[in-house]
Design a protein around this motif. Structure first.
Motif, PDB file in Angstrom:
ATOM      1  N   GLY A  38      44.154  52.380  39.851  1.00 14.56           N
ATOM      2  CA  GLY A  38      44.122  50.974  40.227  1.00 14.56           C
ATOM      3  C   GLY A  38      42.970  50.229  39.587  1.00 14.56           C
ATOM      4  N   THR A  39      43.067  48.907  39.625  1.00 19.07           N
ATOM      5  CA  THR A  39      42.042  48.028  39.080  1.00 19.07           C
ATOM      6  C   THR A  39      41.522  47.148  40.202  1.00 19.07           C
ATOM      7  N   ASP A  40      40.209  47.123  40.359  1.00 21.76           N
ATOM      8  CA  ASP A  40      39.599  46.307  41.407  1.00 21.76           C
ATOM      9  C   ASP A  40      39.422  44.867  40.939  1.00 21.76           C
ATOM     10  N   TYR A  41      39.657  43.949  41.863  1.00 18.83           N
ATOM     11  CA  TYR A  41      39.494  42.515  41.617  1.00 18.83           C
ATOM     12  C   TYR A  41      38.667  41.913  42.740  1.00 18.83           C
ATOM     13  N   ARG A  42      37.896  40.891  42.402  1.00 20.55           N
ATOM     14  CA  ARG A  42      37.232  40.071  43.413  1.00 20.55           C
ATOM     15  C   ARG A  42      38.213  38.965  43.759  1.00 20.55           C
ATOM     16  N   CYS A  43      38.519  38.834  45.020  1.00 19.96           N
ATOM     17  CA  CYS A  43      39.458  37.814  45.483  1.00 19.96           C
ATOM     18  C   CYS A  43      38.679  36.702  46.177  1.00 19.96           C
ATOM     19  N   VAL A  44      38.957  35.461  45.794  1.00 19.03           N
ATOM     20  CA  VAL A  44      38.461  34.294  46.517  1.00 19.03           C
ATOM     21  C   VAL A  44      39.708  33.620  47.082  1.00 19.03           C
ATOM     22  N   GLU A  45      39.824  33.646  48.406  1.00 19.73           N
ATOM     23  CA  GLU A  45      41.010  33.150  49.096  1.00 19.73           C
ATOM     24  C   GLU A  45      40.647  31.866  49.853  1.00 19.73           C
ATOM     25  N   THR A  46      41.474  30.837  49.681  1.00 15.33           N
ATOM     26  CA  THR A  46      41.260  29.559  50.349  1.00 15.33           C
ATOM     27  C   THR A  46      42.492  29.226  51.175  1.00 15.33           C
ATOM     28  N   SER A  47      42.269  28.851  52.458  1.00 12.00           N
ATOM     29  CA  SER A  47      43.394  28.482  53.318  1.00 12.00           C
ATOM     30  C   SER A  47      43.658  26.987  53.214  1.00 12.00           C
ATOM     31  N   GLN A  48      44.766  26.547  53.777  1.00  9.99           N
ATOM     32  CA  GLN A  48      45.129  25.128  53.744  1.00  9.99           C
ATOM     33  C   GLN A  48      44.110  24.254  54.465  1.00  9.99           C
ATOM     34  N   ARG A  53      37.093  32.684  51.829  1.00  6.41           N
ATOM     35  CA  ARG A  53      36.460  33.991  51.986  1.00  6.41           C
ATOM     36  C   ARG A  53      36.656  34.797  50.714  1.00  6.41           C
ATOM     37  N   SER A  54      35.736  35.741  50.505  1.00  5.21           N
ATOM     38  CA  SER A  54      35.778  36.614  49.326  1.00  5.21           C
ATOM     39  C   SER A  54      35.846  38.062  49.782  1.00  5.21           C
ATOM     40  N   TYR A  55      36.605  38.849  49.057  1.00  3.94           N
ATOM     41  CA  TYR A  55      36.725  40.275  49.363  1.00  3.94           C
ATOM     42  C   TYR A  55      37.323  40.969  48.146  1.00  3.94           C
ATOM     43  N   LEU A  56      37.411  42.279  48.190  1.00  3.09           N
ATOM     44  CA  LEU A  56      37.966  43.061  47.080  1.00  3.09           C
ATOM     45  C   LEU A  56      39.412  43.446  47.355  1.00  3.09           C
ATOM     46  N   VAL A  57      40.220  43.431  46.299  1.00  2.00           N
ATOM     47  CA  VAL A  57      41.580  43.959  46.334  1.00  2.00           C
ATOM     48  C   VAL A  57      41.719  44.930  45.161  1.00  2.00           C
ATOM     49  N   THR A  58      42.712  45.780  45.241  1.00  3.64           N
ATOM     50  CA  THR A  58      42.989  46.713  44.147  1.00  3.64           C
ATOM     51  C   THR A  58      44.452  46.566  43.756  1.00  3.64           C
ATOM     52  N   LEU A  59      44.701  46.452  42.458  1.00  6.45           N
ATOM     53  CA  LEU A  59      46.052  46.305  41.921  1.00  6.45           C
ATOM     54  C   LEU A  59      46.464  47.627  41.288  1.00  6.45           C
ATOM     55  N   LEU A  70      51.494  47.236  43.308  1.00 10.05           N
ATOM     56  CA  LEU A  70      51.057  47.239  44.703  1.00 10.05           C
ATOM     57  C   LEU A  70      49.681  46.579  44.756  1.00 10.05           C
ATOM     58  N   ILE A  71      49.470  45.746  45.774  1.00 14.45           N
ATOM     59  CA  ILE A  71      48.166  45.135  45.989  1.00 14.45           C
ATOM     60  C   ILE A  71      47.612  45.711  47.288  1.00 14.45           C
ATOM     61  N   SER A  72      46.496  46.390  47.169  1.00 11.56           N
ATOM     62  CA  SER A  72      45.844  46.972  48.332  1.00 11.56           C
ATOM     63  C   SER A  72      44.793  45.996  48.857  1.00 11.56           C
ATOM     64  N   ASN A  73      44.721  45.845  50.162  1.00 14.17           N
ATOM     65  CA  ASN A  73      43.814  44.936  50.862  1.00 14.17           C
ATOM     66  C   ASN A  73      44.203  43.465  50.671  1.00 14.17           C
ATOM     67  N   PHE A  74      45.467  43.207  50.418  1.00  6.80           N
ATOM     68  CA  PHE A  74      45.964  41.832  50.317  1.00  6.80           C
ATOM     69  C   PHE A  74      45.634  41.092  51.614  1.00  6.80           C
ATOM     70  N   HIS A  75      45.127  39.893  51.516  1.00  5.91           N
ATOM     71  CA  HIS A  75      44.767  39.052  52.664  1.00  5.91           C
ATOM     72  C   HIS A  75      43.751  39.746  53.570  1.00  5.91           C
ATOM     73  N   VAL A 141      42.498  33.587  44.098  1.00  2.28           N
ATOM     74  CA  VAL A 141      42.232  33.862  42.698  1.00  2.28           C
ATOM     75  C   VAL A 141      41.584  35.237  42.612  1.00  2.28           C
ATOM     76  N   TYR A 142      42.217  36.135  41.848  1.00  2.00           N
ATOM     77  CA  TYR A 142      41.693  37.480  41.633  1.00  2.00           C
ATOM     78  C   TYR A 142      41.051  37.503  40.241  1.00  2.00           C
ATOM     79  N   THR A 143      39.830  37.988  40.148  1.00  3.32           N
ATOM     80  CA  THR A 143      39.178  38.143  38.850  1.00  3.32           C
ATOM     81  C   THR A 143      38.551  39.520  38.765  1.00  3.32           C
ATOM     82  N   ARG A 144      38.503  40.038  37.545  1.00  9.54           N
ATOM     83  CA  ARG A 144      37.846  41.345  37.354  1.00  9.54           C
ATOM     84  C   ARG A 144      36.825  41.232  36.253  1.00  9.54           C
TER      85      ARG A 144
END
Length: 144
Positions: A38-48, A53-59, A70-75, A141-144
């Motif tokens: 898998g590849t780790d990404y930094r996620c910056v999630e914005t609600s309506q 909030r920021s957290y890590l996801v893995t693709l 598969l996206i691990s730790n989605f939301h 937005v996911y960035t690596r």
């Protein structure tokens, strides 16, 4: 053939069988649903509502299809296999079909977005329906 030679041949056959069985069990027990660690990404999630909030996801790329991931730790719901979200990436677009978010009681109603050519940036807009039936729109937005 002497009794010692017969006994020695039986021991060799049994050892060969044991080694073969051991190797087979190792191969069968390996997780074969993904092609890589898998590849780790930094996620910056914005609600309506504008909260962010920021957290890590893995693709992870799956072995099922060249466009399935598969996206691990989605939301930020968890990173054990029970919470992975299935996504399709094709022609610079990402699509997430309706699916549950593990055991949270919530589900993803839909999700779409864009992916750059080298998969270094992924942007997804999606709707989460909470267990209380309230729908919230998110942008991530996911960035690596």
């Amino acid at each position: 053939m002497t009794m010692e030679m017969t006994l020695l041949n039986n021991v060799r056959k049994n050892n060969l069988f044991a080694v073969t069985l051991f190797l087979f069990l190792i191969l069968v027990s390996c997780d074969t649903s993904t092609t890589s660690k898998g590849t780790d990404y930094r996620c910056v999630e914005t609600s309506q509502t504008g909260s962010q909030r920021s957290y890590l996801v893995t693709l992870y790329k799956t072995k099922n299809n060249s466009t399935d991931y598969l996206i691990s730790n989605f939301h930020r719901v968890g990173s054990d296999g029970n919470y992975d979200v299935t996504a399709t990436i094709s022609n610079s677009k990402i699509t997430i079909q309706q699916q549950t978010l593990g055991e949270t009681g919530s589900f993803i109603k839909s999700g779409t977005g864009t992916v750059n050519a080298d998969l270094s940036t992924i942007t997804i807009n999606y709707n989460i329906v909470a267990s209380n039936s309230v729908t919230t729109n998110y942008s991530a937005v996911y960035t690596r």
